[in-house]
Design a protein around this motif. Sequence first.
Motif, PDB file in Angstrom:
ATOM      1  N   ALA A   1       0.826  -1.205   0.000  1.00  0.00           N
ATOM      2  CA  ALA A   1       0.000   0.000   0.000  1.00  0.00           C
ATOM      3  C   ALA A   1       0.863   1.259   0.000  1.00  0.00           C
ATOM      4  CB  ALA A   1      -0.933  -0.009   1.209  1.00  0.00           C
ATOM      5  N   VAL A   2       1.951   1.228   0.751  1.00  0.00           N
ATOM      6  CA  VAL A   2       2.858   2.377   0.767  1.00  0.00           C
ATOM      7  C   VAL A   2       3.521   2.559  -0.598  1.00  0.00           C
ATOM      8  CG1 VAL A   2       5.001   3.268   1.770  1.00  0.00           C
ATOM      9  CG2 VAL A   2       3.252   2.247   3.249  1.00  0.00           C
ATOM     10  N   GLU A   3       3.888   1.451  -1.223  1.00  0.00           N
ATOM     11  CA  GLU A   3       4.486   1.526  -2.563  1.00  0.00           C
ATOM     12  C   GLU A   3       3.517   2.162  -3.557  1.00  0.00           C
ATOM     13  OE1 GLU A   3       6.361  -1.449  -6.005  1.00  0.00           O
ATOM     14  OE2 GLU A   3       5.705  -2.253  -4.072  1.00  0.00           O
ATOM     15  N   GLN A   4       2.241   1.788  -3.473  1.00  0.00           N
ATOM     16  CA  GLN A   4       1.248   2.375  -4.377  1.00  0.00           C
ATOM     17  C   GLN A   4       1.066   3.866  -4.100  1.00  0.00           C
ATOM     18  OE1 GLN A   4       0.151   0.653  -6.944  1.00  0.00           O
ATOM     19  NE2 GLN A   4       1.264  -1.130  -6.157  1.00  0.00           N
ATOM     20  N   ALA A   5       1.088   4.248  -2.835  1.00  0.00           N
ATOM     21  CA  ALA A   5       0.985   5.669  -2.499  1.00  0.00           C
ATOM     22  C   ALA A   5       2.185   6.442  -3.026  1.00  0.00           C
ATOM     23  CB  ALA A   5       0.860   5.847  -0.987  1.00  0.00           C
ATOM     24  N   ASP A   6       3.363   5.823  -2.929  1.00  0.00           N
ATOM     25  CA  ASP A   6       4.572   6.472  -3.433  1.00  0.00           C
ATOM     26  C   ASP A   6       4.469   6.711  -4.939  1.00  0.00           C
ATOM     27  OD1 ASP A   6       7.401   7.349  -2.976  1.00  0.00           O
ATOM     28  OD2 ASP A   6       7.800   5.701  -4.359  1.00  0.00           O
ATOM     29  N   LYS A   7       3.919   5.756  -5.667  1.00  0.00           N
ATOM     30  CA  LYS A   7       3.748   5.909  -7.104  1.00  0.00           C
ATOM     31  C   LYS A   7       2.810   7.069  -7.424  1.00  0.00           C
ATOM     32  CE  LYS A   7       4.520   1.034  -8.288  1.00  0.00           C
ATOM     33  NZ  LYS A   7       3.883  -0.208  -8.807  1.00  0.00           N
ATOM     34  N   GLN A   8       1.852   7.330  -6.543  1.00  0.00           N
ATOM     35  CA  GLN A   8       0.908   8.425  -6.759  1.00  0.00           C
ATOM     36  C   GLN A   8       1.366   9.734  -6.123  1.00  0.00           C
ATOM     37  OE1 GLN A   8      -3.113   7.334  -5.707  1.00  0.00           O
ATOM     38  NE2 GLN A   8      -3.119   5.507  -7.007  1.00  0.00           N
ATOM     39  N   GLY A   9       2.556   9.704  -5.518  1.00  0.00           N
ATOM     40  CA  GLY A   9       3.102  10.921  -4.915  1.00  0.00           C
ATOM     41  C   GLY A   9       2.339  11.398  -3.702  1.00  0.00           C
ATOM     42  N   LYS A  10       1.796  10.460  -2.921  1.00  0.00           N
ATOM     43  CA  LYS A  10       0.958  10.821  -1.780  1.00  0.00           C
ATOM     44  C   LYS A  10       1.658  10.539  -0.460  1.00  0.00           C
ATOM     45  CE  LYS A  10      -3.400  10.176  -4.235  1.00  0.00           C
ATOM     46  NZ  LYS A  10      -4.577   9.310  -4.458  1.00  0.00           N
ATOM     47  N   ARG A  11       1.403  11.413   0.510  1.00  0.00           N
ATOM     48  CA  ARG A  11       1.929  11.275   1.857  1.00  0.00           C
ATOM     49  C   ARG A  11       0.903  10.517   2.714  1.00  0.00           C
ATOM     50  NH1 ARG A  11       5.472  15.558   3.421  1.00  0.00           N
ATOM     51  NH2 ARG A  11       4.298  15.867   5.374  1.00  0.00           N
ATOM     52  N   LEU A  12       1.398   9.563   3.508  1.00  0.00           N
ATOM     53  CA  LEU A  12       0.509   8.725   4.303  1.00  0.00           C
ATOM     54  C   LEU A  12       0.760   8.883   5.794  1.00  0.00           C
ATOM     55  CD1 LEU A  12       0.632   5.266   2.445  1.00  0.00           C
ATOM     56  CD2 LEU A  12      -1.173   6.992   2.309  1.00  0.00           C
ATOM     57  N   ALA A  13      -0.332   8.906   6.553  1.00  0.00           N
ATOM     58  CA  ALA A  13      -0.277   8.658   7.988  1.00  0.00           C
ATOM     59  C   ALA A  13      -0.832   7.255   8.215  1.00  0.00           C
ATOM     60  CB  ALA A  13      -1.107   9.686   8.753  1.00  0.00           C
ATOM     61  N   VAL A  14      -0.143   6.466   9.015  1.00  0.00           N
ATOM     62  CA  VAL A  14      -0.516   5.077   9.241  1.00  0.00           C
ATOM     63  C   VAL A  14      -1.182   4.950  10.604  1.00  0.00           C
ATOM     64  CG1 VAL A  14       0.320   2.710   9.453  1.00  0.00           C
ATOM     65  CG2 VAL A  14       1.392   4.280   7.819  1.00  0.00           C
ATOM     66  N   LEU A  15      -2.353   4.303  10.633  1.00  0.00           N
ATOM     67  CA  LEU A  15      -3.066   4.034  11.872  1.00  0.00           C
ATOM     68  C   LEU A  15      -3.193   2.523  12.045  1.00  0.00           C
ATOM     69  CD1 LEU A  15      -5.995   6.630  11.919  1.00  0.00           C
ATOM     70  CD2 LEU A  15      -3.838   6.724  13.170  1.00  0.00           C
ATOM     71  N   ALA A  16      -2.544   1.987  13.071  1.00  0.00           N
ATOM     72  CA  ALA A  16      -2.700   0.584  13.451  1.00  0.00           C
ATOM     73  C   ALA A  16      -3.675   0.561  14.621  1.00  0.00           C
ATOM     74  CB  ALA A  16      -1.357  -0.003  13.850  1.00  0.00           C
ATOM     75  N   ILE A  17      -4.884   0.071  14.381  1.00  0.00           N
ATOM     76  CA  ILE A  17      -5.970   0.199  15.354  1.00  0.00           C
ATOM     77  C   ILE A  17      -6.202  -1.137  16.043  1.00  0.00           C
ATOM     78  CG2 ILE A  17      -8.371   0.844  15.705  1.00  0.00           C
ATOM     79  CD1 ILE A  17      -8.200   2.366  13.016  1.00  0.00           C
TER      80      ILE A  17
END
Length: 269
Positions: A157-173
């Motif tokens: 999922a992070v790799e796909q976000a990187d391809k789209q140039g998006k910054r992610l905050a990760v929530l482990a709930i």
Amino acid sequence: MTVVSAFLVPGSPLPYLRQDNPPWQPLAAGYEKVRDALQASKPDALLIYSTQWFAVLDQLWQARPHLTGEHVDENWYEYGDLTIDLRSDTDLVDACIAGCADIGIRAKGVNYDHFPVDTGTIVANNFVNPGGKIPLVIAANNLYHGPGETEKLAAMAVEQADKQGKRLAVLAIGGLSAAYFDEDIDIADDRIRHDADDAANRQLLDALANGDRRSASEALGRFNEGTKADMGMKHLAWLFGATGDFKGARVHAYGPTYGAGAAVVEFNL
């Protein structure tokens, strides 16, 4: 850097619905600190994994563009309803569904109105993303996936976000020790049910605070061997997979949720 912030947060509705209860106040206050830190990191999307959204066949992803409504928790219904306001980053969700094939995992999107969103996702979103302004990428907890598959999914999922140039905050709930009281208690006297669980929770949190991924993974293994843990702590595997590595963490809060353990933790990336 694609992942700009990462957090472990509880999925129990109790600290959200009864913030006036002294044993639960620290968890609610910790959530407020996470909200501020998350907002300051300016993510384009929130990457969410909750132990409470179960899947048993394919890996499921929430693909509905906007979900609204009211939710009643199946266990804690007497404490009130939860408002649902979730917006999905559908472009990134679609990319994650497609990316699952590359790591050998079957996947599909869930896209229909009034979908029964799990309590943990709703609570976390309401605490840290009021009004649902930041779009979400929500992955289900497939009961047949172990920590390894869970890490691979998060990394993908992070790799796909990187391809789209998006910054992610990760929530482990999810929680820590999962031994709840099985009788009615005075919630003002809530505590971790077993002393051994309390000690194990604190040892794991100390390892997260003072260590890196390798030492934390070793501590997590010992924790799972000696404690009835929430879903084998696969939500931490999600966070490990998404971040790749971290350098310690800040424990904003630790406390009970009707006997079980819960913590609010911010990771140093």
